[in-house]
Scaffold this motif. Structure first.
Motif, PDB file in Angstrom:
ATOM      1  N   ILE A 294       0.833  -1.198   0.000  1.00 50.78           N
ATOM      2  CA  ILE A 294       0.000   0.000   0.000  1.00 50.78           C
ATOM      3  C   ILE A 294       0.869   1.250   0.000  1.00 50.78           C
ATOM      4  CG2 ILE A 294      -1.727   1.317   1.296  1.00 50.78           C
ATOM      5  CD1 ILE A 294      -2.725  -1.329   2.442  1.00 50.78           C
ATOM      6  N   ALA A 295       1.875   1.265   0.880  1.00 49.31           N
ATOM      7  CA  ALA A 295       2.745   2.427   1.007  1.00 49.31           C
ATOM      8  C   ALA A 295       3.520   2.677  -0.284  1.00 49.31           C
ATOM      9  CB  ALA A 295       3.705   2.228   2.169  1.00 49.31           C
ATOM     10  N   ARG A 296       3.986   1.622  -0.927  1.00 45.43           N
ATOM     11  CA  ARG A 296       4.787   1.763  -2.150  1.00 45.43           C
ATOM     12  C   ARG A 296       3.951   2.319  -3.305  1.00 45.43           C
ATOM     13  NH1 ARG A 296       6.868  -3.138  -2.120  1.00 45.43           N
ATOM     14  NH2 ARG A 296       5.488  -4.073  -3.659  1.00 45.43           N
ATOM     15  N   ASN A 297       2.648   2.114  -3.245  1.00 41.59           N
ATOM     16  CA  ASN A 297       1.764   2.538  -4.329  1.00 41.59           C
ATOM     17  C   ASN A 297       1.125   3.902  -4.058  1.00 41.59           C
ATOM     18  OD1 ASN A 297       0.456   1.763  -6.864  1.00 41.59           O
ATOM     19  ND2 ASN A 297      -1.433   1.573  -5.701  1.00 41.59           N
ATOM     20  N   THR A 298       1.623   4.624  -3.028  1.00 38.90           N
ATOM     21  CA  THR A 298       0.940   5.820  -2.539  1.00 38.90           C
ATOM     22  C   THR A 298       1.844   7.045  -2.541  1.00 38.90           C
ATOM     23  OG1 THR A 298      -0.503   4.506  -1.120  1.00 38.90           O
ATOM     24  CG2 THR A 298      -0.256   6.817  -0.551  1.00 38.90           C
ATOM     25  N   ARG A 299       1.251   8.162  -2.868  1.00 41.73           N
ATOM     26  CA  ARG A 299       1.890   9.475  -2.741  1.00 41.73           C
ATOM     27  C   ARG A 299       1.001  10.325  -1.842  1.00 41.73           C
ATOM     28  NH1 ARG A 299       2.798  13.491  -7.950  1.00 41.73           N
ATOM     29  NH2 ARG A 299       3.512  15.350  -6.827  1.00 41.73           N
ATOM     30  N   VAL A 300       1.586  10.938  -0.812  1.00 43.43           N
ATOM     31  CA  VAL A 300       0.823  11.753   0.134  1.00 43.43           C
ATOM     32  C   VAL A 300       1.083  13.229  -0.148  1.00 43.43           C
ATOM     33  CG1 VAL A 300       0.347  12.254   2.555  1.00 43.43           C
ATOM     34  CG2 VAL A 300       1.002   9.941   1.875  1.00 43.43           C
ATOM     35  N   VAL A 301      -0.003  14.004  -0.293  1.00 43.78           N
ATOM     36  CA  VAL A 301       0.099  15.432  -0.594  1.00 43.78           C
ATOM     37  C   VAL A 301      -0.846  16.203   0.325  1.00 43.78           C
ATOM     38  CG1 VAL A 301       0.642  14.950  -3.020  1.00 43.78           C
ATOM     39  CG2 VAL A 301      -1.728  15.420  -2.351  1.00 43.78           C
ATOM     40  N   GLY A 302      -0.720  17.527   0.299  1.00 40.36           N
ATOM     41  CA  GLY A 302      -1.648  18.391   1.012  1.00 40.36           C
ATOM     42  C   GLY A 302      -2.761  18.865   0.091  1.00 40.36           C
ATOM     43  N   LEU A 303      -3.681  19.645   0.641  1.00 43.49           N
ATOM     44  CA  LEU A 303      -4.823  20.121  -0.145  1.00 43.49           C
ATOM     45  C   LEU A 303      -4.392  20.965  -1.335  1.00 43.49           C
ATOM     46  CD1 LEU A 303      -7.380  21.070   2.661  1.00 43.49           C
ATOM     47  CD2 LEU A 303      -7.688  19.307   0.913  1.00 43.49           C
ATOM     48  N   ALA A 304      -3.433  21.863  -1.140  1.00 46.62           N
ATOM     49  CA  ALA A 304      -2.996  22.730  -2.235  1.00 46.62           C
ATOM     50  C   ALA A 304      -2.373  21.916  -3.362  1.00 46.62           C
ATOM     51  CB  ALA A 304      -2.011  23.773  -1.711  1.00 46.62           C
ATOM     52  N   GLU A 305      -1.589  20.896  -3.001  1.00 40.63           N
ATOM     53  CA  GLU A 305      -0.980  20.042  -4.026  1.00 40.63           C
ATOM     54  C   GLU A 305      -2.042  19.239  -4.771  1.00 40.63           C
ATOM     55  OE1 GLU A 305       3.011  18.251  -2.414  1.00 40.63           O
ATOM     56  OE2 GLU A 305       1.654  18.660  -0.720  1.00 40.63           O
ATOM     57  N   ALA A 306      -3.074  18.817  -4.065  1.00 42.91           N
ATOM     58  CA  ALA A 306      -4.155  18.068  -4.713  1.00 42.91           C
ATOM     59  C   ALA A 306      -4.828  18.910  -5.787  1.00 42.91           C
ATOM     60  CB  ALA A 306      -5.177  17.622  -3.677  1.00 42.91           C
ATOM     61  N   LEU A 307      -4.982  20.192  -5.487  1.00 45.79           N
ATOM     62  CA  LEU A 307      -5.597  21.105  -6.448  1.00 45.79           C
ATOM     63  C   LEU A 307      -4.770  21.158  -7.729  1.00 45.79           C
ATOM     64  CD1 LEU A 307      -7.982  23.119  -6.618  1.00 45.79           C
ATOM     65  CD2 LEU A 307      -6.438  24.878  -5.737  1.00 45.79           C
ATOM     66  N   ALA A 308      -3.452  21.224  -7.584  1.00 43.72           N
ATOM     67  CA  ALA A 308      -2.569  21.308  -8.746  1.00 43.72           C
ATOM     68  C   ALA A 308      -2.465  19.983  -9.491  1.00 43.72           C
ATOM     69  CB  ALA A 308      -1.182  21.774  -8.298  1.00 43.72           C
ATOM     70  N   LEU A 309      -2.644  18.876  -8.774  1.00 42.32           N
ATOM     71  CA  LEU A 309      -2.485  17.556  -9.388  1.00 42.32           C
ATOM     72  C   LEU A 309      -3.690  17.103 -10.202  1.00 42.32           C
ATOM     73  CD1 LEU A 309      -0.718  15.273  -6.753  1.00 42.32           C
ATOM     74  CD2 LEU A 309       0.030  15.709  -9.093  1.00 42.32           C
ATOM     75  N   PRO A 311      -5.387  18.174 -12.879  1.00 41.56           N
ATOM     76  CA  PRO A 311      -5.226  18.042 -14.335  1.00 41.56           C
ATOM     77  C   PRO A 311      -4.245  16.942 -14.720  1.00 41.56           C
ATOM     78  CG  PRO A 311      -5.072  20.345 -13.654  1.00 41.56           C
ATOM     79  CD  PRO A 311      -5.008  19.521 -12.410  1.00 41.56           C
ATOM     80  N   GLU A 312      -3.204  16.738 -13.898  1.00 39.80           N
ATOM     81  CA  GLU A 312      -2.225  15.691 -14.175  1.00 39.80           C
ATOM     82  C   GLU A 312      -2.870  14.310 -14.098  1.00 39.80           C
ATOM     83  OE1 GLU A 312       1.294  16.233 -14.855  1.00 39.80           O
ATOM     84  OE2 GLU A 312       0.240  18.110 -15.320  1.00 39.80           O
ATOM     85  N   LEU A 313      -3.753  14.126 -13.138  1.00 38.38           N
ATOM     86  CA  LEU A 313      -4.427  12.843 -12.997  1.00 38.38           C
ATOM     87  C   LEU A 313      -5.298  12.555 -14.207  1.00 38.38           C
ATOM     88  CD1 LEU A 313      -5.954  11.424  -9.755  1.00 38.38           C
ATOM     89  CD2 LEU A 313      -7.151  11.169 -11.916  1.00 38.38           C
ATOM     90  N   LEU A 314      -6.030  13.573 -14.674  1.00 39.15           N
ATOM     91  CA  LEU A 314      -6.890  13.384 -15.845  1.00 39.15           C
ATOM     92  C   LEU A 314      -6.084  13.062 -17.095  1.00 39.15           C
ATOM     93  CD1 LEU A 314      -9.609  16.161 -15.460  1.00 39.15           C
ATOM     94  CD2 LEU A 314      -9.722  13.764 -14.794  1.00 39.15           C
TER      95      LEU A 314
END
Length: 328
Positions: A294-309, A311-314
């Motif tokens: 689970i940990a190896r497949n995960t990236r942890v970010v904050g709210l501001a980073e989620a906002l920027a990410l 479009p990248e996810l799409l």
């Protein structure tokens, strides 16, 4: 006061997303008040944040289709302050304020107790994507699928559903083939448990109604031509669990796989799945998915980073799971 991603609609009709500070008085009414620890950035959340699809049904809205945290107040006897809980779906983040905030209100019927030994961050490393992957595995099993039946195909392999589906199937003893458009992630997919990798272009264009019988079963998060080709190349009596539409909502297929090979297409819905099925899925995830994976497949970010990410996810440039620490 607490932070939140906050969506509004401009006069032009465009969605505007911003990081805001809210108070508990801003929250909608709900039986249970949850202090959110972690949420995630899912494909649907990215659509909501960017406004690329009409996911959000009313504004203003706090996105986030899932969250994990601790009960602070409950009007329902099933939950008490201090209880660790997880929520997926039920229109959260679409018709009702979601989990990308420090607090959330919700209905007691929508909450699942966090399995013993699982942290909030681990729960959201699994998130709706992993919970959906488990529902897909359960659908294959419900239709009689066993590891000795033959290879299982997983499409959208580098996405949240696909990556956890590979890990779950491999742990259960299945031979897994991963379909991906990112060959540079081959090592990562092998580490998750994939035995073979194929390029998604082999499945993404119009194909014949019936093709070579390759797969005993499949989990598809892509839809459109990909799902049609998966069905056409599934073995006699095989099962395909469909749960997504990353390529499209259409299904340009024929009835041939169903009436000539007895293939079963099993639809998997994670949003309104019954509570009993949700509890089973979460208990199995806690028991069958290793914490280190689970940990190896995960990236942890904050709210501001989620906002920027978003479009990248799409754009398909995000690997695995994105966990949002709402207090970071």
């Amino acid at each position: 006061m607490f932070p939140a991603l906050y969506l509004t609609r401009a006069e032009s009709g465009a969605t505007e997303a911003a990081l805001r500070t809210l108070s508990p008085d801003d929250l909608p009414e709900g039986e249970v008040l949850v202090r959110v620890s972690h949420s995630t950035l899912n494909y649907k959340d990215a659509l909501a944040i960017t406004g690329k699809s009409p996911v959000v049904r009313s504004f203003p809205m706090v996105p986030g289709i899932d969250f994990a945290g601790t009960v602070e107040r409950s009007a329902d006897a099933r939950f008490a302050p201090g209880d660790a809980v997880v929520l997926n779906g039920w229109g959260t983040g679409e018709t009702r304020w979601g989990g990308l905030a420090g607090y959330a209100t919700t209905r007691a019927d929508w909450l699942v107790p966090l399995p013993a030994g699982m942290s909030a961050q681990q729960a959201m490393s699994i998130g709706t994507a992993g919970y959906t992957a488990m529902l897909c595995v359960m659908a294959l099993e419900a239709h009689g699928m066993q590891p000795d039946a033959g290879p299982v195909l997983v499409t959208g392999a580098n996405g949240g559903v696909g990556s956890i589906a590979i890990a779950l199937l491999a742990r259960l003893g299945y031979t897994v083939t991963a379909s991906t458009g990112r060959p540079e992630e081959t090592e990562h997919l092998h580490a998750l448990g994939a035995s073979a990798i194929i390029d998604r272009t082999a499945l993404g264009s119009p194909g014949k109604p019936l093709q070579k019988e390759n797969w005993a079963a499949a989990i598809d998060a892509v839809g459109s031509h990909t799902l049609a080709n998966v069905l056409a190349s599934t073995r006699y009596g095989g099962v395909v669990a469909a749960c997504g539409l990353a390529q499209g909502m259409d299904l340009p297929a024929s009835v041939a796989p169903f009436i000539l090979r007895g293939v079963t297409l099993a639809g998997v819905d994670s949003v309104y799945a019954p509570l009993a099925r949700r509890r089973i899925a979460w208990q199995r995830l806690a028991a069958e998915l290793p914490a280190e994976l689970i940990a190896r497949n995960t990236r942890v970010v904050g709210l501001a980073e989620a906002l920027a990410l978003a479009p990248e996810l799409l754009a398909g440039r995000v690997r695995g799971r994105v966990v949002v620490d709402v207090n970071r």
